[in-house]
Scaffold this motif. Structure first.
Motif, short mmCIF file in Angstrom:
data_model
loop_
_atom_site.label_atom_id
_atom_site.label_comp_id
_atom_site.label_asym_id
_atom_site.label_seq_id
_atom_site.Cartn_x
_atom_site.Cartn_y
_atom_site.Cartn_z
N GLY A 15 0.74 -1.18 0.18
CA GLY A 15 0.01 -0.21 -0.24
C GLY A 15 0.85 1.17 0.07
O GLY A 15 2.11 1.23 0.30
N PRO A 16 -0.03 2.50 -0.24
CA PRO A 16 0.76 3.65 -0.30
C PRO A 16 1.59 4.07 0.95
O PRO A 16 2.50 4.91 0.94
CB PRO A 16 0.04 4.58 -0.92
N ALA A 35 7.93 -3.75 -6.34
CA ALA A 35 6.33 -3.95 -5.62
C ALA A 35 5.52 -3.14 -6.43
O ALA A 35 5.71 -1.93 -6.75
CB ALA A 35 6.59 -3.62 -4.34
N ILE A 36 4.49 -3.58 -6.65
CA ILE A 36 3.18 -2.99 -7.04
C ILE A 36 2.46 -2.22 -5.91
O ILE A 36 2.30 -2.86 -4.76
CB ILE A 36 2.23 -3.91 -7.70
N VAL A 37 2.31 -1.13 -6.22
CA VAL A 37 1.77 -0.26 -5.17
C VAL A 37 0.15 -0.04 -5.66
O VAL A 37 -0.01 0.46 -6.67
CB VAL A 37 2.25 0.91 -4.75
N PHE A 38 -0.72 -0.65 -4.56
CA PHE A 38 -2.13 -0.48 -4.85
C PHE A 38 -2.51 0.75 -4.01
O PHE A 38 -2.64 0.53 -2.90
CB PHE A 38 -2.88 -1.71 -4.87
N ASP A 39 -3.10 1.84 -4.70
CA ASP A 39 -3.72 2.71 -3.64
C ASP A 39 -5.21 2.82 -3.94
O ASP A 39 -5.72 3.33 -4.87
CB ASP A 39 -3.38 4.20 -4.45
N PRO A 40 -6.04 2.24 -3.06
CA PRO A 40 -7.35 2.05 -2.89
C PRO A 40 -8.14 3.48 -3.13
O PRO A 40 -9.29 3.33 -3.43
CB PRO A 40 -7.55 1.58 -1.69
N ARG A 51 15.48 0.65 -7.03
CA ARG A 51 16.16 1.95 -7.42
C ARG A 51 15.61 3.09 -6.52
O ARG A 51 16.12 3.95 -6.48
CB ARG A 51 16.34 2.05 -8.94
N ASP A 52 14.25 3.00 -6.87
CA ASP A 52 13.66 4.38 -6.12
C ASP A 52 14.09 4.37 -4.67
O ASP A 52 14.34 5.33 -4.08
CB ASP A 52 12.05 4.01 -6.06
N VAL A 53 13.86 3.19 -4.00
CA VAL A 53 14.40 3.01 -2.50
C VAL A 53 15.91 3.56 -2.28
O VAL A 53 16.22 4.46 -1.48
CB VAL A 53 14.40 1.79 -1.79
N LEU A 54 16.71 2.92 -3.32
CA LEU A 54 18.27 3.50 -3.16
C LEU A 54 18.35 5.07 -3.38
O LEU A 54 19.07 5.70 -2.61
CB LEU A 54 18.81 2.68 -4.20
N ASN A 55 17.71 5.74 -4.34
CA ASN A 55 17.57 7.15 -4.44
C ASN A 55 17.20 7.73 -3.32
O ASN A 55 17.83 8.82 -2.94
CB ASN A 55 16.83 7.32 -5.81
N ALA A 56 16.29 7.46 -2.62
CA ALA A 56 15.44 8.35 -1.45
C ALA A 56 16.64 7.86 -0.56
O ALA A 56 17.00 9.06 0.34
CB ALA A 56 14.24 7.49 -0.97
N VAL A 57 17.04 6.80 -0.01
CA VAL A 57 18.28 6.69 0.98
C VAL A 57 19.52 7.25 0.71
O VAL A 57 19.86 7.96 1.40
CB VAL A 57 18.48 5.33 1.22
N GLY A 58 19.85 7.39 -0.52
CA GLY A 58 21.01 8.28 -0.99
C GLY A 58 20.77 9.51 -0.99
O GLY A 58 21.90 10.33 -0.75
N ALA A 70 4.98 8.34 -1.97
CA ALA A 70 6.01 9.64 -2.23
C ALA A 70 7.06 9.22 -3.26
O ALA A 70 7.63 10.03 -4.02
CB ALA A 70 6.75 10.37 -1.29
N HIS A 71 7.30 8.10 -3.42
CA HIS A 71 8.31 7.43 -4.46
C HIS A 71 7.72 6.44 -5.39
O HIS A 71 8.80 5.78 -6.50
CB HIS A 71 9.42 6.66 -3.41
N THR A 72 6.50 6.14 -5.41
CA THR A 72 5.92 5.49 -6.68
C THR A 72 5.81 6.01 -7.91
O THR A 72 5.30 7.14 -7.93
CB THR A 72 4.56 5.13 -5.96
N THR A 73 6.07 5.43 -8.82
CA THR A 73 5.96 5.63 -10.24
C THR A 73 4.47 5.44 -10.48
O THR A 73 3.89 4.28 -10.31
CB THR A 73 6.87 5.08 -11.13
N THR A 74 3.70 6.46 -10.88
CA THR A 74 2.27 6.17 -11.12
C THR A 74 1.77 6.14 -12.52
O THR A 74 0.95 5.83 -13.03
CB THR A 74 1.28 7.11 -10.56
#
Length: 130
Positions: A15-16, A35-40, A51-58, A70-74
């Motif tokens: 989830g988001p 991971a697939i992010v499902f936003d109900p 890569r999204d996680v790595l970029n945020a932590v970096g 905040a980091h999900t590609t929609t």
């Protein structure tokens, strides 16, 4: 060869509101890179990748405070199971990404990655004499 032959059906859906740390732990446990992010609330599917996680932590963001949303590609490019692997690879190259959510109708059926495609193509390519 078709996407359905290469895709992983081990699909992680989050989830988001998952934190990046939670998402990373789940991806690590399932041995998947996305991971697939499902936003109900929006009834939409997005994708969160390693890569999204790595970029945020970096960038100095806290994995315990940052949310997947905040980091999900929609604006996701979806593949169909009947696409060829070449069609999937071309979509990845054009879009500059390494994972495609595979939809069967409106439902996620799997994820295909660059690694999946290479795994299928490598035996074929090695059989060709140099």
């Amino acid at each position: 060869m078709l996407v359905r032959d290469a895709m992983s059906t081990v699909v992680l859906t989050i989830g988001p509101a998952h934190t990046l740390r939670q998402a990373a732990q789940l991806m690590s446990a399932r041995k998947v890179g996305a991971a697939i992010v499902f936003d109900p609330d929006t009834c939409g599917l997005g994708i969160l990748t390693e890569r999204d996680v790595l970029n945020a932590v970096g960038a100095g963001m806290s994995p315990d405070e940052e949310l997947a949303h905040a980091h999900t590609t929609t604006d996701v490019v979806f593949a169909a199971p009947q696409w060829t692997l070449e069609e999937a690879a071309n979509a990845m190259v054009r879009g500059g990404f390494r994972h495609l959510i595979v939809l069967d109708g409106r439902d996620p059926a799997g994820v295909v990655s660059v690694r999946d495609i290479i795994r299928c193509w490598a035996p074929l390519k090695s059989a060709i004499p140099a």
